[in-house]
Design an enzyme around this catalytic site. Structure first.
Site, short mmCIF file in Angstrom:
data_model
loop_
_atom_site.label_atom_id
_atom_site.label_comp_id
_atom_site.label_asym_id
_atom_site.label_seq_id
_atom_site.Cartn_x
_atom_site.Cartn_y
_atom_site.Cartn_z
N ASP A 119 -3.72 2.44 -5.19
CA ASP A 119 -2.47 2.46 -4.41
C ASP A 119 -2.27 1.20 -3.58
O ASP A 119 -1.52 1.20 -2.62
CB ASP A 119 -2.47 3.67 -3.48
N GLU A 120 -2.95 0.12 -3.95
CA GLU A 120 -2.99 -1.02 -3.07
C GLU A 120 -3.11 -2.31 -3.88
O GLU A 120 -3.88 -2.38 -4.83
CB GLU A 120 -4.25 -0.85 -2.21
N ASP B 78 0.85 -1.18 0.00
CA ASP B 78 0.00 0.00 0.00
C ASP B 78 0.89 1.24 0.00
O ASP B 78 1.82 1.33 0.80
CB ASP B 78 -0.82 -0.08 1.30
#
Length: 405
Positions: free
Chosen positions: A103-104, A8
């Site tokens: 973002d993960e 993340d």
DNA sequence: TCTGGGGTCCTAGGACCC
DNA sequence: TCTGGGGTCCTAGGACCC
């Protein structure tokens, strides 16, 4: 035993802004809009979090807590491009990657066991490579399944790596706050407060049937995940289920012409997104949110899936008017959504799809890409022209918005 | 403190069918 | 004449996530 890594990017949007403008480094950066605007923070840098600002907080509140904050609207195209690089780097390590959001991501290294002498070392190497190549700090969690890996990432933040060792799962889970568990949001938290349940360990005392009756299928998930049990495989990339565009106005609007013009603009953007992915929609939905925040939506099922702006707007307009015509309230939001999506050409024996509409759409996109948005205006798009100027100077339109429908 | 935008999944009720 | 028991489709709404 599986070996799952969750990774993340820390304060993603804010971190990209800092990368672009190093003078922002260590300043309280808040991405999402300007302080006077109607909206919420989508990301707060760690410096901003020190003031109590967090994502989801209204911008006005964030400004109160942190008037010296640097407020930026954000550049989502740019974030998406960073995200693509992020995923590209991860794909070098294993084909088993699930993209959870911009973002993960989850990585399953189990199948790649022969490639890595040590999984722990592989996790460290992935973290270092991403940070070096993107210039952004990431947090990494490692565990035997998705939920444990994600909870481990939370422990690792900011910027760390945390691995849950086999046999240590219960010890790790016991003292965590329940809201860290995916699937427990504000409503479920309120229920658990009444039950005096605040730690994941407290959940272990609740019977499965009780959770099931309180929260349905989600209760079953809570029962299992609170015990660190999660058999979900990583999800392969698939077609999106829906695409939508919506706008919350700076001030509530009542003028029907302005609302319809904005709806047309949203339909145009939605059609563009559909064409980009070569998707056609079986369902078109219009959505409104009234000044009292009540939200309503109307949808229509299409025999033949469509992607052209003309048809999407024709339908969205009808649905919108069904909702709005009887309303006494002004609107704070309008939106349009396409769902039940299929890829490629539609095949109906009874209603041949107007192919020229599709190619016209693609042609328009190409001209716009080369010469800009305003370069090609067909008669049909005349109304949109108004809307683009509306977008350019919302303030003016809002001030002159008529008070009659 | 008046509450974004873009998504996913689940639930519940009514229509309709056998 | 006072009323079954599914199954599926469709619509609307809500919880939740980033």
């Amino acid at each position: 035993m599986k070996y799952i890594i969750h990774i993340d990017i820390d304060a993603f949007f804010a971190a990209v802004e800092e990368l672009l403008d190093p003078s922002l480094k260590d300043k309280p950066v808040i991405v999402g809009g300007l302080p006077h605007e109607r909206g919420v923070a989508s990301t707060a840098s760690y410096a901003a979090r020190k003031y109590g600002v967090h994502s989801g907080m209204s911008l006005q509140k964030a400004y109160q807590l942190c008037p010296q904050g640097v407020f930026v609207r954000g550049n989502y195209q740019l974030y998406a491009s960073f995200s693509r690089s992020f995923i590209h780097i991860l794909s070098q390590y294993t084909p088993d990657v699930e993209v959870a959001s911009l973002d993960e991501a989850y990585l399953d290294l189990t199948r790649c066991r022969p490639l890595y002498a040590s999984f722990s070392r592989a996790a460290r190497e992935i973290k270092q490579t991403v940070e070096k190549e993107l210039g952004l700090a990431v947090s990494v969690g490692v565990g035997p399944n998705k939920v444990l890996a994600k909870l481990a990432t939370n422990r690792a933040k900011p910027g760390g790596l945390y691995e849950i060792r086999p046999g240590r799962e219960d010890e790790f889970l016991k003292e965590l706050n329940i809201e860290l568990l995916p699937g427990i949001g504000p409503k479920a938290q309120a229920v658990f407060r009444l039950l005096n349940v605040s730690k994941i360990g407290d959940l272990w005392g609740l019977p499965r049937a009780a959770l099931r009756s309180l929260f349905g299928l989600n209760g079953e998930k809570i029962y299992l995940q609170s015990r660190g049990i999660d058999s979900r495989p990583l999800a392969a990339a698939s077609l999106p289920k829906s695409l939508s565009r919506e706008t919350t106005f700076l001030q509530d609007l009542w003028d029907r012409r302005l609302l319809l013009a904005h709806l047309a603009y949203l339909c145009d953007r939605l059609a563009l997104a559909l064409r980009k992915q070569r998707l056609f929609a079986h369902i078109i939905e219009a959505k409104v949110r009234y000044s009292d925040f009540k939200t309503e939506a109307r949808r229509r099922l299409l025999v033949t899936p469509r992607q052209d702006m003309g048809e999407i707007f024709r339908i969205a307009r009808e649905l919108f008017l069904e909702l709005f015509s009887g309303s006494r309230l002004s609107l704070r939001l309008v939106g349009v959504k396409a769902s039940d999506l299929v890829r490629g050409q539609s095949l109906s024996l009874f209603e041949p799809y107007p192919k020229q509409q599709e190619s016209l759409g693609y042609a328009v996109d190409q001209v716009r890409e080369r010469y800009g948005f305003g370069s090609l205006l067909t008669a049909r798009e005349k109304m949109l022209q108004d809307v683009y100027s509306f977008e350019k100077d919302r303030g003016f339109i809002l001030k002159t918005a008529s008070l009659t429908k």
